[in-house]
Motif scaffolding. Structure first.
Motif, PDB file in Angstrom:
ATOM      1  N   VAL A  40      -1.133 -11.549  17.774  1.00  0.00           N
ATOM      2  CA  VAL A  40      -1.765 -12.085  18.968  1.00  0.00           C
ATOM      3  C   VAL A  40      -0.931 -13.284  19.411  1.00  0.00           C
ATOM      4  CG1 VAL A  40      -3.355 -13.553  17.658  1.00  0.00           C
ATOM      5  CG2 VAL A  40      -3.917 -12.896  20.005  1.00  0.00           C
ATOM      6  N   SER A  41      -0.725 -13.397  20.698  1.00  0.00           N
ATOM      7  CA  SER A  41       0.126 -14.460  21.230  1.00  0.00           C
ATOM      8  C   SER A  41      -0.604 -15.256  22.299  1.00  0.00           C
ATOM      9  CB  SER A  41       1.401 -13.859  21.828  1.00  0.00           C
ATOM     10  OG  SER A  41       2.140 -13.169  20.848  1.00  0.00           O
ATOM     11  N   LEU A  42      -0.143 -16.472  22.477  1.00  0.00           N
ATOM     12  CA  LEU A  42      -0.694 -17.329  23.518  1.00  0.00           C
ATOM     13  C   LEU A  42       0.466 -17.939  24.288  1.00  0.00           C
ATOM     14  CD1 LEU A  42      -3.395 -18.503  24.639  1.00  0.00           C
ATOM     15  CD2 LEU A  42      -2.948 -20.518  23.220  1.00  0.00           C
ATOM     16  N   GLN A  43       0.650 -17.491  25.514  1.00  0.00           N
ATOM     17  CA  GLN A  43       1.670 -18.052  26.387  1.00  0.00           C
ATOM     18  C   GLN A  43       1.052 -19.226  27.133  1.00  0.00           C
ATOM     19  OE1 GLN A  43       4.979 -17.232  26.797  1.00  0.00           O
ATOM     20  NE2 GLN A  43       5.055 -19.047  28.124  1.00  0.00           N
ATOM     21  N   MET A  44       1.644 -20.395  26.955  1.00  0.00           N
ATOM     22  CA  MET A  44       1.099 -21.618  27.546  1.00  0.00           C
ATOM     23  C   MET A  44       2.094 -22.166  28.555  1.00  0.00           C
ATOM     24  SD  MET A  44      -0.522 -23.380  24.144  1.00  0.00           S
ATOM     25  CE  MET A  44       1.062 -23.698  23.390  1.00  0.00           C
ATOM     26  N   ASN A  45       1.705 -22.184  29.806  1.00  0.00           N
ATOM     27  CA  ASN A  45       2.541 -22.701  30.890  1.00  0.00           C
ATOM     28  C   ASN A  45       1.901 -23.942  31.505  1.00  0.00           C
ATOM     29  OD1 ASN A  45       4.256 -20.453  30.555  1.00  0.00           O
ATOM     30  ND2 ASN A  45       3.049 -19.243  31.996  1.00  0.00           N
ATOM     31  N   SER A  46       2.701 -24.660  32.247  1.00  0.00           N
ATOM     32  CA  SER A  46       2.220 -25.866  32.931  1.00  0.00           C
ATOM     33  C   SER A  46       1.447 -26.771  31.979  1.00  0.00           C
ATOM     34  CB  SER A  46       1.336 -25.481  34.131  1.00  0.00           C
ATOM     35  OG  SER A  46       2.045 -24.655  35.033  1.00  0.00           O
ATOM     36  N   LEU A  47       2.039 -27.018  30.838  1.00  0.00           N
ATOM     37  CA  LEU A  47       1.352 -27.782  29.802  1.00  0.00           C
ATOM     38  C   LEU A  47       1.108 -29.222  30.238  1.00  0.00           C
ATOM     39  CD1 LEU A  47       3.168 -26.265  26.748  1.00  0.00           C
ATOM     40  CD2 LEU A  47       0.679 -26.372  27.021  1.00  0.00           C
ATOM     41  N   LYS A  48      -0.017 -29.730  29.786  1.00  0.00           N
ATOM     42  CA  LYS A  48      -0.439 -31.097  30.097  1.00  0.00           C
ATOM     43  C   LYS A  48      -0.577 -31.885  28.799  1.00  0.00           C
ATOM     44  CE  LYS A  48      -3.255 -29.304  33.927  1.00  0.00           C
ATOM     45  NZ  LYS A  48      -4.627 -29.247  34.498  1.00  0.00           N
ATOM     46  N   ALA A  49      -0.564 -33.198  28.933  1.00  0.00           N
ATOM     47  CA  ALA A  49      -0.715 -34.040  27.746  1.00  0.00           C
ATOM     48  C   ALA A  49      -2.022 -33.726  27.011  1.00  0.00           C
ATOM     49  CB  ALA A  49      -0.662 -35.513  28.148  1.00  0.00           C
ATOM     50  N   GLU A  50      -3.050 -33.393  27.749  1.00  0.00           N
ATOM     51  CA  GLU A  50      -4.350 -33.103  27.130  1.00  0.00           C
ATOM     52  C   GLU A  50      -4.391 -31.766  26.388  1.00  0.00           C
ATOM     53  OE1 GLU A  50      -3.752 -34.002  30.314  1.00  0.00           O
ATOM     54  OE2 GLU A  50      -5.101 -32.943  31.707  1.00  0.00           O
ATOM     55  N   ASP A  51      -3.314 -31.004  26.473  1.00  0.00           N
ATOM     56  CA  ASP A  51      -3.216 -29.779  25.671  1.00  0.00           C
ATOM     57  C   ASP A  51      -2.718 -30.077  24.258  1.00  0.00           C
ATOM     58  OD1 ASP A  51      -1.966 -28.153  28.598  1.00  0.00           O
ATOM     59  OD2 ASP A  51      -3.990 -27.982  27.768  1.00  0.00           O
ATOM     60  N   THR A  52      -2.310 -31.309  24.016  1.00  0.00           N
ATOM     61  CA  THR A  52      -1.839 -31.702  22.690  1.00  0.00           C
ATOM     62  C   THR A  52      -2.939 -31.516  21.661  1.00  0.00           C
ATOM     63  OG1 THR A  52      -0.215 -33.278  23.551  1.00  0.00           O
ATOM     64  CG2 THR A  52      -1.007 -33.618  21.295  1.00  0.00           C
ATOM     65  N   ALA A  53      -2.637 -30.748  20.622  1.00  0.00           N
ATOM     66  CA  ALA A  53      -3.627 -30.438  19.596  1.00  0.00           C
ATOM     67  C   ALA A  53      -2.971 -29.587  18.513  1.00  0.00           C
ATOM     68  CB  ALA A  53      -4.800 -29.674  20.191  1.00  0.00           C
TER      69      ALA A  53
ATOM     70  N   VAL B 143       6.999 -30.482  23.675  1.00  0.00           N
ATOM     71  CA  VAL B 143       7.450 -30.065  24.997  1.00  0.00           C
ATOM     72  C   VAL B 143       7.025 -31.122  26.007  1.00  0.00           C
ATOM     73  CG1 VAL B 143       5.360 -28.732  25.480  1.00  0.00           C
ATOM     74  CG2 VAL B 143       7.506 -28.113  26.610  1.00  0.00           C
ATOM     75  N   GLN B 144       7.775 -31.240  27.074  1.00  0.00           N
ATOM     76  CA  GLN B 144       7.400 -32.170  28.128  1.00  0.00           C
ATOM     77  C   GLN B 144       6.299 -31.569  29.003  1.00  0.00           C
ATOM     78  OE1 GLN B 144      11.037 -33.150  30.225  1.00  0.00           O
ATOM     79  NE2 GLN B 144      11.308 -34.996  28.981  1.00  0.00           N
ATOM     80  N   ALA B 145       5.539 -32.447  29.623  1.00  0.00           N
ATOM     81  CA  ALA B 145       4.508 -31.992  30.543  1.00  0.00           C
ATOM     82  C   ALA B 145       5.119 -31.093  31.615  1.00  0.00           C
ATOM     83  CB  ALA B 145       3.807 -33.181  31.178  1.00  0.00           C
ATOM     84  N   GLY B 146       4.420 -30.008  31.914  1.00  0.00           N
ATOM     85  CA  GLY B 146       4.932 -29.034  32.860  1.00  0.00           C
ATOM     86  C   GLY B 146       5.714 -27.906  32.222  1.00  0.00           C
TER      87      GLY B 146
END
Length: 116
Positions: free
Chosen positions: A78-91, A12-15
């Motif tokens: 269990v779910s994890l909604q991730m918004n406003s993703l940043k490059a440092e969330d890459t993992a 996904v792209q940042a943001g």
């Protein structure tokens, strides 16, 4: 035994946003807390978010306000909604479930890549 299977990772792209899901099966009555860890290349695995059986939540500081963990005990997910993703969330993101005894079960992991 408990089996955990993650889904929903990707590029996904940042943001942007992604939603991770984890389905638990087996002796799930043993499970109390569930949550997500992540491990980036060259870094230690870190706790991202955790939710108790009665849905009390906790987050690491870097994701507060951006990620939301939720749990459906009836569906064993269990779910994890991730918004406003940043490059440092890459993992690689790992679902885990913890017994009252403290024993942890782990999923196989799902890759999340955020392009800047």
């Amino acid at each position: 035994q408990v089996q955990l299977v993650e889904s929903g990772g990707g590029l996904v792209q940042a943001g942007g946003s992604l939603r991770l899901s984890c389905l638990a099966s087996g002796t799930i009555f043993r499970i109390n807390a569930m949550g997500w860890y992540r491990q980036a290349p060259g870094k230690q695995r870190e706790l991202v978010a955790v939710i108790s059986r009665n849905t009390v939540t906790s987050y690491t500081d870097s994701v507060k306000g951006r990620f939301t963990i939720s749990r459906d005990n009836a569906k064993n997910t269990v779910s994890l909604q991730m918004n406003s993703l940043k490059a440092e969330d890459t993992a690689v993101y790992y679902c885990y479930g913890r017994e009252r005894s403290g024993y942890d079960y782990w999923g196989q992991g799902t890759q999340v890549t955020v392009s800047s």
